[in-house]
Scaffold this active site. Structure first.
Site, short mmCIF file in Angstrom:
data_model
loop_
_atom_site.label_atom_id
_atom_site.label_comp_id
_atom_site.label_asym_id
_atom_site.label_seq_id
_atom_site.Cartn_x
_atom_site.Cartn_y
_atom_site.Cartn_z
N THR A 1 0.67 -0.69 0.31
CA THR A 1 0.15 0.11 0.10
C THR A 1 1.05 1.24 0.37
OG1 THR A 1 -1.82 -1.55 1.36
CG2 THR A 1 -1.87 1.40 1.44
N HIS B 1 -7.64 4.82 -1.13
CA HIS B 1 -7.70 4.72 1.15
C HIS B 1 -8.15 5.33 1.66
CE1 HIS B 1 -3.56 4.02 2.68
NE2 HIS B 1 -4.28 4.36 4.18
N ARG C 1 -13.84 0.09 6.25
CA ARG C 1 -15.33 -0.01 7.87
C ARG C 1 -16.29 -0.92 7.81
NH1 ARG C 1 -13.78 4.42 5.08
NH2 ARG C 1 -12.82 6.04 5.47
#
Length: 416
Positions: free
Chosen positions: A167, A289, A344
């Site tokens: 990442t 992101h 999330r």
């Protein structure tokens, strides 16, 4: 005849939830305000984090009324692995929402037949997570020198990680308009006394940790050097900030050092996607992101199709950002994603009900995908195409397309 379980206490909340939105509301009620705010996150004015979800609302579907398939196929492959549904766990940092943290998430992913991705900022060591789900991808940022990074790769490989995610889309953007939550360096007596008023208002969260006999752990065990204690969150973050940003030779070096399935996460531009192919990656994730990087970046779903059109016949393309239901997954697959990563969404489930809550979220995704395929008259996720959607004019964002020929750009727009 025994009484049904619910009759023993009819006022007790059913732990099952019907949508990710319900899970989020339960997480907000359960978590201390600073912990919940850290999960919501976003950057600057929150433009990107809002667009990640809002963009999915702009895409419509075109259902059939009869002749729809009685059985639908949800399985696919990613990075050489069969998965039962095209939804993969995205790597997220320190998970102080539940004492079992990433281990609970890994178990849930294994129970539902999909992959787990573990952040090197995670609160649980890679050895424990791989034991819970042998199909774990290890995620790394470009932090520390090359010797340190090789040491971390070798540890993940020895633990049994089946792939590496790099990442690299992070610019240390600061200044949230709504303010940032307090994140202590560690949880000690002084921290507990200072934050006691906030925590006391969330007794269920506190009781969960009390029953486990553990305090929330804000260290990063996967960033520990051999024979040394795990650094705290801010110590690890400082190392990251102090590391010069990588170039494309560094991306190729990471891929070569790992020597196995390798995903580059955070791609948003066509020209970067081409460079990723040149670097030899297995897959890329079209991502901003989760809206936590550079605010003003378009929603990931808007950037997906142009990237797929450019490199989708050479490498696997996935996306992450804004996925909240199965129909969102289907929309991403229609635009060319092999699978999606969720962040999330599963954290809300973990906060609401631990491992069972993460399984609940994955079940919501699976049922939503299946319902969408049924209504749209599609036999398999492999058969989804852009013409299964209603796509408004100007929806796609072809970033980095200036190097493309005007004819190629017009052709891409025409396919919208």
């Amino acid at each position: 005849m025994s009484k049904p379980a619910w009759l023993a206490n009819p006022w007790k909340q059913n732990p099952w939830f019907e949508s990710v939105a319900v899970a989020q509301r339960r997480a907000r009620k359960r978590l201390p305000a600073s912990v919940y705010a850290a999960l919501v996150a976003g950057s600057e004015r929150g433009q990107t984090v809002a667009d990640n979800e809002a963009a999915f609302r702009e895409l419509g579907v075109a259902p059939h009324v009869a002749g729809n398939p009685a059985v639908r196929e949800l399985g696919t492959t990613l990075m050489g692995q069969d998965v039962a549904l095209p939804v993969v766990i995205s790597p997220t940092g320190v998970q102080a929402v539940h004492p079992d943290g990433e281990v609970a998430v890994a178990r849930a992913a294994a129970a539902r037949g999909t992959l787990m991705a573990l952040s090197n900022f995670a609160s649980k060591p890679v050895e424990e997570v791989v034991a819970a789900n042998p199909r774990t991808l290890f995620q790394m940022y470009w932090t520390g020198d090359r010797d340190v990074m090789v040491e971390r790769m070798e540890r993940a490989r020895a633990a049994g990680a089946i792939g590496l995610i790099a990442t690299l889309d992070w610019s240390f953007s600061i200044g949230r308009d709504w303010g940032s939550p307090e994140i202590p360096e560690k949880v000690d007596l002084r921290t507990m006394l200072r934050m006691a008023p906030e925590v006391a208002r969330k007794p269920r969260w506190l009781a969960t940790f009390a029953r486990s006999g553990r305090l929330p752990d804000l260290s990063a065990p996967n960033l520990a050097r051999h024979g040394q204690p795990a650094p705290g969150f801010f110590g690890a973050y400082y190392e990251w900030m102090a590391t010069p940003p990588p170039n494309w030779d560094d991306v190729a070096w990471m891929r070569e050092q790992w020597g196995g399935p390798f995903m580059l996460k955070g791609v948003s531009r066509i020209d970067d996607a081409r460079r990723a192919v040149d670097a030899g990656v297995t897959a890329i994730s079209v991502s901003n992101h989760g809206g936590n990087n550079l605010d003003g970046t378009p929603a990931a779903i808007r950037m997906l199709r142009p990237v797929v059109e450019t490199v989708g016949d050479q490498i696997e393309v996935v996306m992450d950002g804004g996925i909240r239901r199965g129909s969102d997954v289907v929309k991403a697959l229609c635009l060319g994603a092999r699978a999606v990563l969720i962040g999330r969404a599963y954290l809300w489930g973990l906060a609401a009900n631990g491992q069972a809550g993460v399984e609940n979220v994955l079940d919501i995704m699976r049922m939503g995908i299946d319902s969408a395929l049924l209504g749209m008259g599609v036999d398999s996720v492999q058969d989804l195409r852009p013409d299964h959607l209603v796509i408004p004019e100007g929806f796609h964002r072809a970033l980095g397309a200036s190097a493309e020929s005007p004819t190629a750009v017009r052709a891409l727009r025409a396919k919208s």
